[in-house]
Design a protein around this motif. Sequence first.
Motif, PDB file in Angstrom:
ATOM      1  N   ASN A 175       0.805  -1.214   0.000  1.00  0.00           N
ATOM      2  CA  ASN A 175       0.000   0.000   0.000  1.00  0.00           C
ATOM      3  C   ASN A 175       0.842   1.270   0.000  1.00  0.00           C
ATOM      4  N   ALA A 176       2.125   1.143   0.380  1.00  0.00           N
ATOM      5  CA  ALA A 176       2.992   2.318   0.307  1.00  0.00           C
ATOM      6  C   ALA A 176       3.119   2.776  -1.137  1.00  0.00           C
ATOM      7  N   ILE A 177       3.269   1.799  -2.046  1.00  0.00           N
ATOM      8  CA  ILE A 177       3.343   2.123  -3.475  1.00  0.00           C
ATOM      9  C   ILE A 177       1.953   2.422  -4.020  1.00  0.00           C
ATOM     10  N   ASN A 178       0.955   1.648  -3.574  1.00  0.00           N
ATOM     11  CA  ASN A 178      -0.433   1.918  -3.991  1.00  0.00           C
ATOM     12  C   ASN A 178      -0.830   3.350  -3.665  1.00  0.00           C
ATOM     13  N   ASN A 179      -0.502   3.777  -2.460  1.00  0.00           N
ATOM     14  CA  ASN A 179      -0.882   5.120  -2.030  1.00  0.00           C
ATOM     15  C   ASN A 179      -0.077   6.190  -2.754  1.00  0.00           C
ATOM     16  N   LEU A 180       1.214   5.915  -2.954  1.00  0.00           N
ATOM     17  CA  LEU A 180       2.062   6.891  -3.630  1.00  0.00           C
ATOM     18  C   LEU A 180       1.552   7.184  -5.035  1.00  0.00           C
ATOM     19  N   PHE A 181       1.293   6.128  -5.811  1.00  0.00           N
ATOM     20  CA  PHE A 181       0.915   6.332  -7.201  1.00  0.00           C
ATOM     21  C   PHE A 181      -0.566   6.079  -7.484  1.00  0.00           C
ATOM     22  N   GLY A 182      -1.280   5.460  -6.544  1.00  0.00           N
ATOM     23  CA  GLY A 182      -2.718   5.279  -6.701  1.00  0.00           C
ATOM     24  C   GLY A 182      -3.473   6.466  -6.141  1.00  0.00           C
TER      25      GLY A 182
END
Length: 459
Positions: free
Chosen positions: A71-78
Amino acid sequence: MAKETAKNDKVYLFEHAPVPKAVMSLCLPTILTSLVMVVYSLADTYFVGMLNDAIQTAAVSVASPALLAFNAINNLFGVGTSSAMSRAMGRGDQDAVRRSSVFGVYCALTCSALFALFTGIFRTPLATLLGADATTLAASESYMLWAVTYNAIPGIMNVVLAFLVRSEGAALHASIGTMSGCILNIILDPIFIMPWGFGMGAAGAGLATFLSNTVACCYFLVLLYVRRGKTLVSVNPKLFRFNKRIAMDIFGVGVPASIQNLLNVTSMTIFNNFAAAYGADVMAAMGIAHKIQMVPMQISMGASQGIMPFVGYNYASENRERMKDAILYVSLRMVAVVILMAGLCIIFGRNLMGLFIQTESVISYGAAFLVGFMLAMPFQFIDFLGVGVYQAIGDGKTALIFAFLRKIVLEIPALIILNKLVPLYGLAYATFCAETVLAMAAFVMLRNILSGKRKPTAN
């Protein structure tokens, strides 16, 4: 003509549709998706639990922080790209919408590939760091190989693409894509986990997750190809280039959202290490109780994420009254729903635990943990809504401050203090203590926006 029709449909939803209809059309598919994702997450625990092996069940719990790190990447780019796209739509800048989506997609792909490489190389020390001991290490590594390392790219891209599709109002398509993977995962779980199938145990659950997310990812790619010319979401690599304004729009919200998730991972890792000291039965009970807790939590998250495109669009177009009506509509109904669900989970705690495992000690521990977890849920929804609204309007800094208060100032110290004061059982009440305080802060945050004290920032 097709492009103009699609544009008019989006304008109608965000600007002219009755607020209840617009909010429900965005939130219901997102909530439904969240529920299906919970069911699929519970399916892993359910079928692994049917083995009646606390070590296998504990392995799934150990890997939870690593999966949460997705979710760190999901949140960054999502979250970041979705917020940037919704605000660009509100300003009427369609070129920025397309370029933002391309930037988000290829940055997410690069980061997920690096994440897969890192977790593959350092899987053993990572499993140990997350709470695995000599008893649970082998099972934890096997599960993490499939669910974390191999699954990183499809698991992350599936969620990021859903965020981007949802940002322009296509919540139903986003939900179909995500749910297709979830449903397939539920079907594949028993085939790979159970002795009558491939008998892979926890590793089989990881393999099922990898395959199902790959299918979901393919759905979104096919959807974007079929809808080319009708959607502002683009994956055309020719449009990818660094643009300072677009990058700032995305990272301004995405970086704080990503850091917020990393704080969640830190908290979960500390939680797991405390729980691991009490043995595999406690780890298994904590893991199952956390999965049950995810039902009201994901519904809350689904509602707060579902409303984000509507809030971001109307904030950018300065339609303050419409934005206010939507936030009030969601908050009043969701608080009642979450209170009801939390109450039912407390009352039927032992029954719910018994669905996943038959070991009496695990059931007893888990039922006790559920009380603390569920008491936090109504307050947590208010917190999610407050953070989601600030992310939607592009104020990632305030959302990050809020997350820092939640984890560093309140929850992690509460874990340490409560574990000393009330060994083991105190851990379950750390989130309740943190969320109760933060709900009051979230109320003030939302009131400032709804009262008009905060004005839209220039873009």
